[in-house]
Design an enzyme around this catalytic site. Structure first.
Site, PDB file in Angstrom:
ATOM      1  N   CYS A   2       0.835  -1.209   0.000  1.00 20.38           N
ATOM      2  CA  CYS A   2       0.000   0.000   0.000  1.00 20.38           C
ATOM      3  C   CYS A   2       0.870   1.260   0.000  1.00 20.38           C
ATOM      4  O   CYS A   2       0.562   2.247  -0.674  1.00 20.38           O
ATOM      5  CB  CYS A   2      -0.927   0.016   1.207  1.00 20.38           C
ATOM      6  SG  CYS A   2      -2.088  -1.364   1.237  1.00 20.38           S
TER       7      CYS A   2
HETATM    8  C1  BEZ Z   1       0.474  -4.597   1.868  1.00 21.14           C
HETATM    9  O1  BEZ Z   1       0.113  -3.479   1.527  1.00 21.14           O
HETATM   10  O2  BEZ Z   1       1.644  -4.942   1.799  1.00 21.14           O
HETATM   11  C2  BEZ Z   1      -0.521  -5.594   2.376  1.00 21.14           C
HETATM   12  C3  BEZ Z   1      -1.656  -5.162   3.049  1.00 21.14           C
HETATM   13  C4  BEZ Z   1      -2.557  -6.101   3.524  1.00 21.14           C
HETATM   14  C5  BEZ Z   1      -2.338  -7.441   3.324  1.00 21.14           C
HETATM   15  C6  BEZ Z   1      -1.217  -7.866   2.611  1.00 21.14           C
HETATM   16  C7  BEZ Z   1      -0.310  -6.932   2.133  1.00 21.14           C
END
Ligand code: BEZ
Length: 210
Positions: free
Chosen positions: A45
């Site tokens: 994210c």
């Molecule tokens: C991420 O942004 O890395 C992420 C967020 C939630 C679950 C898995 C990955």
């Protein structure tokens, strides 16, 4: 039922990092991209939000606003913004909706309980000036999106909204486009006086209209 292409994008009022917004009013007369991410302070994210901030001028060129969303509270969005700038080199320059009560997430079907019951998946909605949904895509939490692709789709949507054309596989702005099969050769002669290339009667390529 899930939102479908052509549906009116549900209106809502929400708290964002740039204050309270009334969604349809915020969109105004242009285009909008509403996208969800699963969680603040997570790696994928963080990279996505930095990329959207980098591409903001490209969205603006297309008269398109962008707005993000997750179920995190406003204080988390604000605290995370510093990490995005520090690690991605681009400061958050578009609003992020705080949706801890899931009001907007549920309106837009951004929570897919069989993937995760508590967090939003990576949803994208492109919304036109008529407030209709023009594109929906959904990625899993583990896969970061390609926001250049979203820009490419906006280029196609804006072109095909104006002209009787469609865009072929992997098309980018400036490349040849397809005359829609519903247009007769007779009508095409009037619309495209410079001519076109016929590969099959249903596959006619023409220079991209300006
Ligand atoms: C991420 O942004 O890395 C992420 C967020 C939630 C679950 C898995 C990955």
């Amino acid at each position: 039922m899930a939102l479908q292409l052509g549906d009116t994008a549900p209106d809502f009022t929400a708290e964002t990092t740039e204050g309270t917004i009334h969604f349809h009013e915020w969109i105004g007369n242009g285009w909008a991209v509403l996208f969800s991410h699963p969680k603040d302070f997570t790696p994928v994210c963080t990279t996505e939000l930095g990329e959207v901030a980098r591409l903001k001028p490209e969205f603006e060129k297309r008269n398109c606003k962008v707005i993000g969303l997750s179920v995190d509270p406003l204080e988390d969005h604000k605290g995370w913004a510093g990490d995005i700038e520090e690690t991605q080199g681009h400061a958050l320059n578009f609003p992020l909706i705080a949706d801890p009560d899931r009001k907007v997430s549920e309106l837009y079907g951004m929570i897919h309980p069989k993937a995760d019951n508590t967090l939003t998946v990576r949803s994208v909605f492109i919304i036109g000036p008529d407030k209709k949904v023009k594109l929906t895509i959904t990625y899993p939490a583990s896969t970061g999106r390609n926001f250049e692709e979203i820009l490419r789709v906006i280029d196609s949507l804006q072109l095909t909204a104006e002209h009787s054309v469609a865009t072929p596989v992997n098309w980018h702005a400036g490349e040849d486009v397809i005359i829609v099969p519903t247009m007769s050769d007779e009508d095409a002669k009037k619309k495209f006086p410079g001519g076109w290339k016929t590969l099959k009667p249903y596959l006619r390529l023409v220079k991209q209209p300006k």
